[in-house]
Design a protein around this motif. Structure first.
Motif, PDB file in Angstrom:
ATOM      1  N   GLY A 156       0.781  -1.229   0.000  1.00 27.53           N
ATOM      2  CA  GLY A 156       0.000   0.000   0.000  1.00 27.53           C
ATOM      3  C   GLY A 156       0.811   1.275   0.000  1.00 27.53           C
ATOM      4  O   GLY A 156       0.366   2.307  -0.509  1.00 27.53           O
ATOM      5  N   LEU A 157       2.017   1.241   0.565  1.00 24.93           N
ATOM      6  CA  LEU A 157       2.799   2.478   0.702  1.00 24.93           C
ATOM      7  C   LEU A 157       3.228   3.037  -0.645  1.00 24.93           C
ATOM      8  O   LEU A 157       3.246   4.255  -0.848  1.00 24.93           O
ATOM      9  CB  LEU A 157       4.018   2.221   1.587  1.00 24.93           C
ATOM     10  CG  LEU A 157       3.712   1.885   3.053  1.00 24.93           C
ATOM     11  CD1 LEU A 157       4.990   1.530   3.793  1.00 24.93           C
ATOM     12  CD2 LEU A 157       3.033   3.060   3.739  1.00 24.93           C
ATOM     13  N   GLY A 158       3.604   2.147  -1.572  1.00 19.49           N
ATOM     14  CA  GLY A 158       4.043   2.613  -2.878  1.00 19.49           C
ATOM     15  C   GLY A 158       2.938   3.280  -3.672  1.00 19.49           C
ATOM     16  O   GLY A 158       3.195   4.181  -4.484  1.00 19.49           O
ATOM     17  N   GLN A 159       1.690   2.873  -3.438  1.00 19.53           N
ATOM     18  CA  GLN A 159       0.555   3.407  -4.199  1.00 19.53           C
ATOM     19  C   GLN A 159       0.237   4.857  -3.840  1.00 19.53           C
ATOM     20  O   GLN A 159      -0.377   5.575  -4.630  1.00 19.53           O
ATOM     21  CB  GLN A 159      -0.689   2.552  -3.953  1.00 19.53           C
ATOM     22  CG  GLN A 159      -0.522   1.085  -4.333  1.00 19.53           C
ATOM     23  CD  GLN A 159      -1.727   0.258  -3.916  1.00 19.53           C
ATOM     24  OE1 GLN A 159      -2.867   0.723  -3.966  1.00 19.53           O
ATOM     25  NE2 GLN A 159      -1.491  -0.966  -3.481  1.00 19.53           N
ATOM     26  N   VAL A 160       0.607   5.254  -2.645  1.00 18.35           N
ATOM     27  CA  VAL A 160       0.245   6.600  -2.184  1.00 18.35           C
ATOM     28  C   VAL A 160       1.482   7.379  -1.745  1.00 18.35           C
ATOM     29  O   VAL A 160       1.409   8.229  -0.858  1.00 18.35           O
ATOM     30  CB  VAL A 160      -0.778   6.513  -1.027  1.00 18.35           C
ATOM     31  CG1 VAL A 160      -2.119   6.018  -1.527  1.00 18.35           C
ATOM     32  CG2 VAL A 160      -0.256   5.616   0.086  1.00 18.35           C
ATOM     33  N   GLN A 161       2.601   7.120  -2.387  1.00 18.96           N
ATOM     34  CA  GLN A 161       3.854   7.737  -1.963  1.00 18.96           C
ATOM     35  C   GLN A 161       3.801   9.260  -2.016  1.00 18.96           C
ATOM     36  O   GLN A 161       4.259   9.942  -1.098  1.00 18.96           O
ATOM     37  CB  GLN A 161       5.007   7.225  -2.820  1.00 18.96           C
ATOM     38  CG  GLN A 161       6.368   7.733  -2.360  1.00 18.96           C
ATOM     39  CD  GLN A 161       7.504   7.058  -3.097  1.00 18.96           C
ATOM     40  OE1 GLN A 161       7.309   6.058  -3.776  1.00 18.96           O
ATOM     41  NE2 GLN A 161       8.697   7.601  -2.971  1.00 18.96           N
ATOM     42  N   ASP A 162       3.222   9.812  -3.084  1.00 15.56           N
ATOM     43  CA  ASP A 162       3.147  11.272  -3.208  1.00 15.56           C
ATOM     44  C   ASP A 162       2.311  11.877  -2.086  1.00 15.56           C
ATOM     45  O   ASP A 162       2.663  12.918  -1.518  1.00 15.56           O
ATOM     46  CB  ASP A 162       2.551  11.660  -4.567  1.00 15.56           C
ATOM     47  CG  ASP A 162       3.478  11.348  -5.719  1.00 15.56           C
ATOM     48  OD1 ASP A 162       4.687  11.145  -5.451  1.00 15.56           O
ATOM     49  OD2 ASP A 162       3.019  11.292  -6.865  1.00 15.56           O
ATOM     50  N   THR A 163       1.211  11.202  -1.745  1.00 13.63           N
ATOM     51  CA  THR A 163       0.340  11.695  -0.670  1.00 13.63           C
ATOM     52  C   THR A 163       1.081  11.678   0.662  1.00 13.63           C
ATOM     53  O   THR A 163       1.017  12.631   1.443  1.00 13.63           O
ATOM     54  CB  THR A 163      -0.920  10.827  -0.560  1.00 13.63           C
ATOM     55  OG1 THR A 163      -1.621  10.866  -1.804  1.00 13.63           O
ATOM     56  CG2 THR A 163      -1.824  11.332   0.548  1.00 13.63           C
ATOM     57  N   LEU A 164       1.798  10.607   0.921  1.00 12.26           N
ATOM     58  CA  LEU A 164       2.517  10.469   2.184  1.00 12.26           C
ATOM     59  C   LEU A 164       3.621  11.504   2.305  1.00 12.26           C
ATOM     60  O   LEU A 164       3.861  12.071   3.374  1.00 12.26           O
ATOM     61  CB  LEU A 164       3.083   9.071   2.317  1.00 12.26           C
ATOM     62  CG  LEU A 164       2.059   7.919   2.315  1.00 12.26           C
ATOM     63  CD1 LEU A 164       2.754   6.575   2.439  1.00 12.26           C
ATOM     64  CD2 LEU A 164       1.036   8.103   3.422  1.00 12.26           C
ATOM     65  N   GLU A 165       4.324  11.769   1.202  1.00 14.99           N
ATOM     66  CA  GLU A 165       5.387  12.758   1.228  1.00 14.99           C
ATOM     67  C   GLU A 165       4.854  14.162   1.503  1.00 14.99           C
ATOM     68  O   GLU A 165       5.530  14.997   2.095  1.00 14.99           O
ATOM     69  CB  GLU A 165       6.152  12.737  -0.096  1.00 14.99           C
ATOM     70  CG  GLU A 165       7.019  11.491  -0.268  1.00 14.99           C
ATOM     71  CD  GLU A 165       7.754  11.464  -1.602  1.00 14.99           C
ATOM     72  OE1 GLU A 165       7.447  12.345  -2.456  1.00 14.99           O
ATOM     73  OE2 GLU A 165       8.606  10.587  -1.802  1.00 14.99           O
TER      74      GLU A 165
END
Length: 249
Positions: free
Chosen positions: A236-245
């Motif tokens: 799941g982390l790779g799918q929303v990397q931009d959001t997390l950053e």
């Protein structure tokens, strides 16, 4: 080979016996212990390694061994989320060091606590309904489901409901994050799997003679784990990397 066997949890006496049977060379347990100390500089370098100054989340789960382990603090500048059991004083301590950080209670631990305080005949129904809390589509849905749970079970288990209400703010934090990673941040499964490795490999040793021997042993396990998973991105982390950053902007 001695260092590899040591890292697998084989005792120094067992390693000495194996080496003698395989190669006909006699080593005392003390000599085996001295050889394993070659890892100490590497473990010390591991302690001093440079960490990122930003972390999305930190999973915390205590583990006990028979030698007290003193952890040297290496605080990062920013951690967005901590996940832990309800260890007394943990949340307050984190708030002092990371006042802007969010705190999420481990849901499985909360469920286990509920199980110990309700009648056996009610456990299955209560657990099925409580699981709905982390199966909702959004924060509004989960809040409604939790309050519905309160209303249904308050009469029979008022103390349990009071305890849940007291920690409600720590139960629903994971809904502030993208749904792709929620399954990863309402539990401490990631760190628990590592703790289980330590417990399994340390079990034959019964106890460690010194704090340094324990530190070396755990350091070897940590470096091995990092080596295996260094290039993996958790589900799941790779799918929303931009959001997390964006949380760190």
């Amino acid at each position: 080979m001695i260092i590899k066997l040591y890292s697998k949890g084989v005792t120094t006496r067992e390693i000495a016996d194996l080496i003698e049977k395989m190669y006909g060379c006699h080593y005392s347990p003390a000599q085996i212990s001295n050889i394993s100390k070659q890892m100490i500089p590497k473990v010390e370098a591991y302690h001093r390694r440079k960490l990122s100054d930003r972390f999305l989340s930190t999973w915390m789960r205590p583990i006990f061994r028979y030698v007290e382990k003193r952890l040297n603090g290496k605080p990062s500048n920013q951690v967005d989320l901590f996940l832990s059991d309800g260890v007394v004083g943990m949340k307050a301590a984190l708030a002092r060091t990371y006042p802007e950080t969010h705190f999420q209670r481990r849901m499985v631990h909360v469920m286990r606590n509920i199980c110990t305080k309700v009648r056996v005949d009610d456990r299955e129904a209560i657990m099925d309904e409580f699981k709905r809390i982390h199966q909702q589509a959004n924060k509004e849905g989960v809040t409604a489901a939790l309050h519905e749970f309160y209303g249904k079970w308050n009469k029979a288990y008022s103390r349990v409901i009071q305890e849940l209400k007291a920690i409600e703010s720590d139960l629903l934090v994971f809904y502030n994050y993208p749904k792709q990673i929620r399954a990863s941040i309402y539990s401490t499964n990631m760190i628990e799997s590592f703790n289980n490795i330590i417990k399994r490999k340390a079990k034959p040793k019964a106890e460690f003679p010194t704090e340094q021997s324990l530190d070396t042993f755990i350091g070897i396990q940590a470096m091995s784990c990092n080596s295996r998973y260094f290039n993996r991105i958790h589900k799941g982390l790779g799918q929303v990397q931009d959001t997390l950053e964006s949380y760190f902007d």
